[in-house]
Design a protein around this motif. Structure first.
Motif, PDB file in Angstrom:
ATOM      1  N   ARG A  79       1.093  -0.843  -0.143  1.00 62.52           N
ATOM      2  CA  ARG A  79       0.004  -0.127  -0.248  1.00 62.52           C
ATOM      3  C   ARG A  79       0.747   1.193   0.389  1.00 62.52           C
ATOM      4  NH1 ARG A  79      -4.768  -2.047   4.664  1.00 62.52           N
ATOM      5  NH2 ARG A  79      -6.083  -2.610   3.165  1.00 62.52           N
ATOM      6  N   PRO A  80       0.463   2.197  -0.090  1.00 56.75           N
ATOM      7  CA  PRO A  80      -1.271   2.530  -1.141  1.00 56.75           C
ATOM      8  C   PRO A  80      -1.216   2.209  -2.798  1.00 56.75           C
ATOM      9  CG  PRO A  80       0.246   5.154  -0.640  1.00 56.75           C
ATOM     10  CD  PRO A  80       1.120   3.557  -0.783  1.00 56.75           C
ATOM     11  N   ASN A  81      -0.358   1.659  -2.761  1.00 56.09           N
ATOM     12  CA  ASN A  81      -1.147   1.323  -4.430  1.00 56.09           C
ATOM     13  C   ASN A  81      -1.462   0.169  -4.642  1.00 56.09           C
ATOM     14  OD1 ASN A  81       0.849   3.750  -5.147  1.00 56.09           O
ATOM     15  ND2 ASN A  81       2.185   2.625  -5.221  1.00 56.09           N
ATOM     16  N   GLU A  82      -2.042  -0.722  -3.926  1.00 59.76           N
ATOM     17  CA  GLU A  82      -3.100  -1.739  -3.230  1.00 59.76           C
ATOM     18  C   GLU A  82      -1.930  -2.725  -4.613  1.00 59.76           C
ATOM     19  OE1 GLU A  82      -4.919  -1.586  -1.528  1.00 59.76           O
ATOM     20  OE2 GLU A  82      -4.368   0.366  -0.529  1.00 59.76           O
ATOM     21  N   ARG A  83      -0.768  -2.832  -4.632  1.00 53.07           N
ATOM     22  CA  ARG A  83      -0.352  -4.688  -5.686  1.00 53.07           C
ATOM     23  C   ARG A  83      -0.594  -5.555  -4.406  1.00 53.07           C
ATOM     24  NH1 ARG A  83       4.771  -3.051  -6.378  1.00 53.07           N
ATOM     25  NH2 ARG A  83       5.794  -1.427  -4.131  1.00 53.07           N
ATOM     26  N   THR A  89       7.644   5.252   0.346  1.00 49.49           N
ATOM     27  CA  THR A  89       6.216   5.884   0.707  1.00 49.49           C
ATOM     28  C   THR A  89       5.120   4.704   0.886  1.00 49.49           C
ATOM     29  OG1 THR A  89       5.211   5.832  -1.734  1.00 49.49           O
ATOM     30  CG2 THR A  89       6.761   8.472  -0.527  1.00 49.49           C
ATOM     31  N   GLU A  90       5.780   3.166   0.648  1.00 49.39           N
ATOM     32  CA  GLU A  90       4.908   2.173   0.874  1.00 49.39           C
ATOM     33  C   GLU A  90       5.146   1.202   1.766  1.00 49.39           C
ATOM     34  OE1 GLU A  90       4.240   1.162  -3.739  1.00 49.39           O
ATOM     35  OE2 GLU A  90       6.175   0.551  -3.626  1.00 49.39           O
TER      36      GLU A  90
END
Length: 406
Positions: free
Chosen positions: A315-319, A344-345
């Motif tokens: 997260r926050p890119n939900e990979r 950032t993840e």
């Protein structure tokens, strides 16, 4: 001509020293750094029959200034500390039996090693590892000797179920720090080290010698104020802590009164079943079937020390990545699959909020996996819960040749 035993003509001149007891003893040493080197050297010189060495790390150049068993070529090869330490103490005393293990003491070392040890010596550098060793040692009612060094100083304490407990001695702040580290969801932070502690080979020599001396007392079965003959009286460190302050050239011991009857560490696993059918290559399905046929009970839960991680969520890119590895292999999975995690993840281990599966029940989706694949180490003791009681199965078929006569 009869072959001489190790120590003949030397140790048997000491009135209380029992060469046979020492030769038949099993000592587990956790940590093979500066302090562990000194402990292992002394155990070999004394003729301790069986030694188990556990360490996670590889040898670095910084280790050479205070580790008597390591050489420059070991650092160049980045060899495992446990492996090299085992080789070098065999050179000192070829008659001893040694097994070396590389892994996280909390999750990757079979509990059968704790169960088969007479005494455990901790040469550790952090609160979390000591806490874990205390927990496992107490499960099998084994005494353990903690040692620590810093600069010119050091300390030694002896812990034994019913007398003294490391967990009971921890302050609220120490417990809180462990909880923060244990609850961290960030994979990168979780694998971060504790940092280096400045020590000298002198403090390691002194504290390591005290630890081994206390181990000898335990092996011989000595108690406080026991008369050894010739007006010698034995005093142990049980219920006490020894402190050495090299800077001030002072040494003293204090009585430890930290022992709470409510502490969960004090539970002892009794009635261990030595099972010669289950191994780490047994699948979850096979274990369920075997257990229910053998014990006429249905499994409710199989508890895991090494949490099983089915997926990683970035997260926050939900990979989302399918991992299917025990927790200690997550970093390796990230590197192997070239997964980038920037500043950032954050990586979260799925599916449960606590970071993976901590137990296996009938709803576990991947029963075709082996115990090894879900993170159970060899020669472990499985904690299996049924509706009626808890079972503790040692995977005895995987015990090393070190214990062939047990």
């Amino acid at each position: 001509m009869n072959k001489k035993r190790w120590g003949d003509g030397v140790f048997n001149l000491i009135s209380w020293f029992d060469i046979e007891k020492v030769a038949n003893a099993t000592v587990m040493v956790i940590g093979a750094g500066a302090l562990g080197n000194e402990v292992l050297k002394n155990l070999a010189l004394l003729g301790i029959g069986r030694i188990i060495i556990v360490d996670l790390d590889r040898i670095e150049y910084s280790n050479l200034t205070r580790s008597v068993l390591f050489r420059t070529e070991d650092a160049e090869l980045q060899a495992y500390k446990s492996e090299i330490a085992a080789r070098r103490i065999k050179e000192i005393n070829p008659g001893i039996q040694v097994v070396w293990l590389t892994g996280d003491i909390e999750k990757e070392i079979g509990l059968g090693y704790f169960r088969r040890s007479d005494v455990i010596i901790g040469c550790l550098d952090n609160v979390q590892a000591r806490y874990v060793v205390n927990y496992y040692a107490f499960r099998f009612a084994k005494p353990w000797i903690d040692g620590g060094i810093k600069n010119l100083d050091g300390h030694v304490s002896v812990y034994k179920n019913g007398d003294a407990c490391y967990a009971c001695s921890l302050s609220g702040e120490s417990r809180q720090n462990m909880a923060i580290r244990e609850g961290c969801a960030d994979v990168v932070k979780e694998s971060a080290g504790y940092g280096r502690v400045a020590t000298t080979p002198v403090s390691a020599s002194i504290i390591g010698a005290i630890q081994v001396q206390e181990a000898l007392k335990i092996i011989h079965g000595f108690n406080d104020n026991q008369d050894l003959g010739n007006f010698q009286v034995c005093q142990t460190l049980l219920n006490k802590s020894f402190y050495y302050e090299g800077m001030n050239m002072d040494a003293y011991s204090i009585i430890s009164e930290n022992y709470s009857e409510e502490c969960p560490h004090h539970e002892v696993w009794e009635n261990i079943i030595e099972d010669r059918n289950i191994t780490t290559e047994t699948t979850i399905n096979q274990l369920f079937s075997y257990f229910e046929n053998e014990f006429n009970e249905q499994i409710e839960n199989i508890y895991l020390r090494n949490r099983f991680v089915s997926h990683l969520l970035i997260r926050p890119n939900e990979r989302v990545y399918e991992a299917m590895v025990p927790e200690t292999k997550v970093d390796e999975f990230i590197l192997k699959n070239d997964i980038s995690i920037d500043s950032t993840e954050t990586a979260y281990k799925l599916p449960s909020p606590d970071g993976g599966y901590t137990f296996i029940d009938r709803n576990f989706k991947w029963k075709n996996l082996t115990l090894r694949e879900v993170g159970v180490p060899q020669f472990d003791v499985l904690h299996i819960e049924t509706r009626n009681e808890d079972y503790y199965l040692e995977m005895t078929k995987e015990k090393p040749t070190l214990f062939k006569n047990d």
